[in-house]
Design a protein around this motif. Sequence first.
Motif, PDB file in Angstrom:
ATOM      1  N   VAL A 111       0.830  -1.202   0.000  1.00 37.26           N
ATOM      2  CA  VAL A 111       0.000   0.000   0.000  1.00 37.26           C
ATOM      3  C   VAL A 111       0.870   1.260   0.000  1.00 37.26           C
ATOM      4  CG1 VAL A 111      -1.619   1.381   1.363  1.00 37.26           C
ATOM      5  CG2 VAL A 111      -1.986  -1.080   1.085  1.00 37.26           C
ATOM      6  N   ALA A 112       0.510   2.193  -0.874  1.00 43.00           N
ATOM      7  CA  ALA A 112       1.096   3.537  -0.859  1.00 43.00           C
ATOM      8  C   ALA A 112      -0.010   4.501  -0.445  1.00 43.00           C
ATOM      9  CB  ALA A 112       1.625   3.911  -2.242  1.00 43.00           C
ATOM     10  N   TYR A 113       0.190   5.182   0.682  1.00 44.33           N
ATOM     11  CA  TYR A 113      -0.792   6.156   1.167  1.00 44.33           C
ATOM     12  C   TYR A 113      -0.493   7.506   0.526  1.00 44.33           C
ATOM     13  CZ  TYR A 113      -2.005   2.692   4.685  1.00 44.33           C
ATOM     14  OH  TYR A 113      -2.406   1.546   5.314  1.00 44.33           O
ATOM     15  N   VAL A 114      -1.490   8.059  -0.128  1.00 38.69           N
ATOM     16  CA  VAL A 114      -1.303   9.309  -0.865  1.00 38.69           C
ATOM     17  C   VAL A 114      -2.316  10.339  -0.378  1.00 38.69           C
ATOM     18  CG1 VAL A 114      -1.322  10.415  -3.132  1.00 38.69           C
ATOM     19  CG2 VAL A 114      -0.488   8.053  -2.888  1.00 38.69           C
ATOM     20  N   ASP A 122       7.777   3.107   6.028  1.00 38.88           N
ATOM     21  CA  ASP A 122       8.276   4.179   6.891  1.00 38.88           C
ATOM     22  C   ASP A 122       8.834   5.359   6.094  1.00 38.88           C
ATOM     23  OD1 ASP A 122       7.673   2.728   9.201  1.00 38.88           O
ATOM     24  OD2 ASP A 122       9.592   1.678   9.161  1.00 38.88           O
ATOM     25  N   GLU A 123       8.768   5.267   4.774  1.00 38.55           N
ATOM     26  CA  GLU A 123       9.360   6.317   3.933  1.00 38.55           C
ATOM     27  C   GLU A 123       8.296   7.333   3.523  1.00 38.55           C
ATOM     28  OE1 GLU A 123      12.035   6.772  -0.153  1.00 38.55           O
ATOM     29  OE2 GLU A 123      11.761   4.817   0.820  1.00 38.55           O
ATOM     30  N   LEU A 124       8.624   8.613   3.681  1.00 41.19           N
ATOM     31  CA  LEU A 124       7.697   9.694   3.368  1.00 41.19           C
ATOM     32  C   LEU A 124       8.279  10.560   2.259  1.00 41.19           C
ATOM     33  CD1 LEU A 124       4.981  10.935   4.445  1.00 41.19           C
ATOM     34  CD2 LEU A 124       6.412  12.565   5.679  1.00 41.19           C
TER      35      LEU A 124
END
Length: 272
Positions: A204-207, A253-255
């Motif tokens: 999942v990529a949260y956008v 954990d990457e933003l």
Amino acid sequence: MHAASRDALAYVSEYLDKSLYESGNAVAVAAQTGSELFSIVDTLDGDRTLRIAVADSALKSEQRSGLVSAVFAGKVSQFTLELLIVAARQVWSTPREFRAGLVELGRRALLRSADKQGQLMQVEEELFQLSRLLDKEAQLTLRLDDRSADRAAKRDLLAKVLYGKVTAVTEALALQVIGRPENNAIDDIDALSKFAASLRDCEVAYVVSAAPLNDTQNQALATKLERIYGRAMSIHSEVDPSLLGGMVIRVGDELIDGSTSGKLERLRANLV
């Protein structure tokens, strides 16, 4: 989970998927199995002696499987019973982890039911959007997170919110997770959405974007992130006009902050 329980869960999960694949009516069988596994968990929750015995590694695997067969034969379908017997034969680190394994297997079965109907992606999105709704509805979430409140009453409350708005699988998953909280309603339902994505072999990529993304933009973003991270991505997006423009992306954990507000904040910091 400890290593033994993880191995046990992986084995039984593979058994479940294979058995459903070979089933003549996978949609109905998966849905029934999920429901029955949750009923089994309810029984174990109400009987501490049984809950401990069915996962007691000091007993032989035949003893554990014989026990669950004696207790649940005739009360659940043959498919569910055979799955439960396979689970009881495995070595679990603790009874609590055996119970947690049954809960995950129940969720997996329901999600496989959605998958067989071509609804897995829709269920994933509905669960994510429900977690976002709860994030905005503080009073509702407080009531759902109240550990002292009646479990049936909380399920009834959420059922009224969901009625007619989501698929049957989404509703069933959301209602059962409210009755078996692990953390809080928002995080537990979001975790279910991520679990659904994992069954599609996606991360999942949260956008968060300043304006809604259309399907073309979503697909382009997913393709770009797949190239960066080397694995398939599922985009979970929401809108926050305060970003002014651009978007913020979180993968694990990457933003990645490409928003206008983020750029302005960095500019202000550099000028100080």
